[in-house]
Design a protein around this motif. Structure first.
Motif, mmCIF file in Angstrom:
data_model
loop_
_atom_site.group_PDB
_atom_site.id
_atom_site.type_symbol
_atom_site.label_atom_id
_atom_site.label_comp_id
_atom_site.label_asym_id
_atom_site.label_seq_id
_atom_site.Cartn_x
_atom_site.Cartn_y
_atom_site.Cartn_z
ATOM 1 N N ARG A 210 0.831 -1.206 0.000
ATOM 2 C CA ARG A 210 0.000 0.000 0.000
ATOM 3 C C ARG A 210 0.868 1.260 0.000
ATOM 4 O O ARG A 210 0.542 2.254 -0.649
ATOM 5 C CB ARG A 210 -0.920 -0.003 1.217
ATOM 6 N N TYR A 211 1.969 1.217 0.760
ATOM 7 C CA TYR A 211 2.842 2.397 0.880
ATOM 8 C C TYR A 211 3.544 2.691 -0.443
ATOM 9 O O TYR A 211 3.628 3.844 -0.879
ATOM 10 C CB TYR A 211 3.862 2.174 1.996
ATOM 11 N N LYS A 212 4.046 1.635 -1.086
ATOM 12 C CA LYS A 212 4.667 1.847 -2.397
ATOM 13 C C LYS A 212 3.661 2.490 -3.348
ATOM 14 O O LYS A 212 3.981 3.443 -4.076
ATOM 15 C CB LYS A 212 5.167 0.526 -2.987
ATOM 16 N N ASN A 216 4.160 6.143 -5.130
ATOM 17 C CA ASN A 216 4.329 6.206 -6.582
ATOM 18 C C ASN A 216 3.175 6.927 -7.264
ATOM 19 O O ASN A 216 3.381 7.722 -8.188
ATOM 20 C CB ASN A 216 4.485 4.798 -7.152
ATOM 21 N N ASP A 217 1.958 6.669 -6.803
ATOM 22 C CA ASP A 217 0.804 7.334 -7.408
ATOM 23 C C ASP A 217 0.791 8.825 -7.069
ATOM 24 O O ASP A 217 0.494 9.665 -7.927
ATOM 25 C CB ASP A 217 -0.495 6.690 -6.936
ATOM 26 N N GLY A 218 1.121 9.158 -5.836
ATOM 27 C CA GLY A 218 1.107 10.556 -5.424
ATOM 28 C C GLY A 218 2.203 11.383 -6.057
ATOM 29 O O GLY A 218 2.020 12.585 -6.301
ATOM 30 N N LYS A 220 3.171 11.396 -8.996
ATOM 31 C CA LYS A 220 2.784 11.830 -10.337
ATOM 32 C C LYS A 220 1.872 13.058 -10.294
ATOM 33 O O LYS A 220 1.564 13.642 -11.333
ATOM 34 C CB LYS A 220 2.060 10.692 -11.063
ATOM 35 N N LEU A 221 1.419 13.432 -9.101
ATOM 36 C CA LEU A 221 0.454 14.514 -8.946
ATOM 37 C C LEU A 221 1.078 15.686 -8.205
ATOM 38 O O LEU A 221 2.221 15.603 -7.736
ATOM 39 C CB LEU A 221 -0.761 13.997 -8.167
ATOM 40 N N ASP A 222 0.347 16.779 -8.071
ATOM 41 C CA ASP A 222 0.844 17.868 -7.233
ATOM 42 C C ASP A 222 0.595 17.506 -5.765
ATOM 43 O O ASP A 222 -0.107 16.529 -5.454
ATOM 44 C CB ASP A 222 0.230 19.210 -7.624
ATOM 45 N N LEU A 223 1.155 18.292 -4.854
ATOM 46 C CA LEU A 223 1.105 17.945 -3.434
ATOM 47 C C LEU A 223 -0.326 17.878 -2.918
ATOM 48 O O LEU A 223 -0.674 16.966 -2.150
ATOM 49 C CB LEU A 223 1.925 18.955 -2.621
ATOM 50 N N ARG A 224 -1.159 18.819 -3.314
ATOM 51 C CA ARG A 224 -2.542 18.830 -2.837
ATOM 52 C C ARG A 224 -3.265 17.524 -3.222
ATOM 53 O O ARG A 224 -3.937 16.909 -2.391
ATOM 54 C CB ARG A 224 -3.282 20.028 -3.424
ATOM 55 N N GLN A 225 -3.085 17.107 -4.475
ATOM 56 C CA GLN A 225 -3.739 15.876 -4.932
ATOM 57 C C GLN A 225 -3.145 14.649 -4.237
ATOM 58 O O GLN A 225 -3.864 13.713 -3.878
ATOM 59 C CB GLN A 225 -3.586 15.744 -6.445
ATOM 60 N N GLY A 226 -1.823 14.657 -4.049
ATOM 61 C CA GLY A 226 -1.167 13.540 -3.377
ATOM 62 C C GLY A 226 -1.638 13.382 -1.944
ATOM 63 O O GLY A 226 -1.883 12.263 -1.465
ATOM 64 N N LEU A 227 -1.770 14.491 -1.233
ATOM 65 C CA LEU A 227 -2.256 14.441 0.152
ATOM 66 C C LEU A 227 -3.692 13.928 0.207
ATOM 67 O O LEU A 227 -4.066 13.198 1.130
ATOM 68 C CB LEU A 227 -2.163 15.828 0.788
ATOM 69 N N ILE A 229 -5.050 11.805 -1.899
ATOM 70 C CA ILE A 229 -4.998 10.355 -2.121
ATOM 71 C C ILE A 229 -4.582 9.642 -0.835
ATOM 72 O O ILE A 229 -5.161 8.620 -0.457
ATOM 73 C CB ILE A 229 -4.027 10.019 -3.272
ATOM 74 N N GLU A 230 -3.557 10.172 -0.153
ATOM 75 C CA GLU A 230 -3.114 9.559 1.095
ATOM 76 C C GLU A 230 -4.257 9.508 2.101
ATOM 77 O O GLU A 230 -4.505 8.473 2.739
ATOM 78 C CB GLU A 230 -1.938 10.336 1.685
ATOM 79 N N LYS A 231 -4.974 10.620 2.276
ATOM 80 C CA LYS A 231 -6.068 10.679 3.243
ATOM 81 C C LYS A 231 -7.167 9.689 2.881
ATOM 82 O O LYS A 231 -7.686 8.962 3.741
ATOM 83 C CB LYS A 231 -6.630 12.108 3.286
ATOM 84 N N GLU A 232 -7.527 9.653 1.603
ATOM 85 C CA GLU A 232 -8.585 8.753 1.148
ATOM 86 C C GLU A 232 -8.217 7.295 1.398
ATOM 87 O O GLU A 232 -9.042 6.510 1.901
ATOM 88 C CB GLU A 232 -8.833 8.995 -0.340
#
Length: 262
Positions: A210-212, A216-218, A220-227, A229-232
């Protein structure tokens, strides 16, 4: 690294401890890639991705090079035809692989070999190993991610130098730039990769996967989108845990269990 005794250009070994090793095995040609090798490499990663006995994958090259790129004597065969098929694309299969991939870079990683290294999650390199991008020199358009990934890993100015001027990037410089994790003696590359794999395997396999994925998915995105995804995914993970799993987590934290079983 010694050449494999197998005649196969792609050699896969699975070990009881959960490590699988994939070896590019064409040492007399510095592991240059033919079309069949590319297809076999893609198939190897696809199979290892589905193999529940495998927890970490190490990718290495036999002989004195990691991979010297595409075998240009068969360039048309490589760059045309079914090159767009993701099933036969080793970089696509590496990027889709949920298991951590450690690249053991024992020598030259040139162009396509450089791109395969970029598809690994971590890199251990030998002292004196070199990454070279010759796309611009030979009139080959990058298609395995070098034009996009390298700038994100080492910064755009340095990436432009490496790619537009075809300037070699040493393992030592790559380590300083954060692209290579460790630089070790030639005969210690595989040992260090195995040591790193062992450290990964001490942790919760489910969380490692899950961490990998979230890293890796985050990335590819900007920080706001990555955060976001992490929260979701965190909410999804914890919502799916049973009281028994929470108890196992607390027992492990308290030192009552040898390993997390979440």
């Amino acid at each position: 690294m010694e050449g494999s005794s197998s005649d196969k250009p792609i050699v896969v070994t699975r070990e009881p401890d959960g490590i699988a090793t994939v070896t590019l095995n064409r040492p007399k040609s510095l592991n240059s890639l033919t079309r069949p090798m590319m297809v076999d490499l893609a198939k190897a990663f696809k199979a290892l991705a589905k193999d529940n006995s495998v927890r970490v994958i190490i990718l290495s090259g036999a002989g004195r090079a990691f991979c010297s790129g595409v075998d240009l004597t068969a360039a048309q065969d490589v760059f045309k035809g079914d090159v767009k098929d993701p099933e036969a694309d080793p970089v696509v299969q590496m990027e889709q692989c949920p298991k951590p991939i450690i690249g053991a870079i024992n020598g030259l990683a040139i162009t396509a070999g450089f791109e395969i290294a970029l598809a690994c999650d971590m890199l251990v390199a030998a002292k004196g190993a070199t990454f070279v991008d010759t796309h611009a020199r030979f009139g080959i358009f990058p298609s395995w991610g070098l034009s996009q990934k390298l700038a994100r890993f080492i910064g755009p100015n340095k990436a432009r130098e490496v790619s537009l001027a075809a300037m070699p990037l040493s393992a030592e410089e790559a380590e300083k730039l954060g692209f290579v994790n460790y630089v070790v003696d030639q005969n210690e590359v595989l040992n260090k990769a195995r040591q790193l794999a062992g450290a990964i395997m001490k942790n919760s396999q489910d969380l490692v996967l899950r961490y990998k994925s979230v890293i890796n998915d985050g990335y590819k995105l900007d920080l706001r989108q990555g955060l976001a995804i992490e929260k979701e995914r965190a909410h999804e993970y914890y919502d799916g845990m049973t009281p028994e799993q929470f108890k196992k987590m607390l027992d492990f934290i308290a030192g009552k269990k040898p390993s997390p079983k979440l």
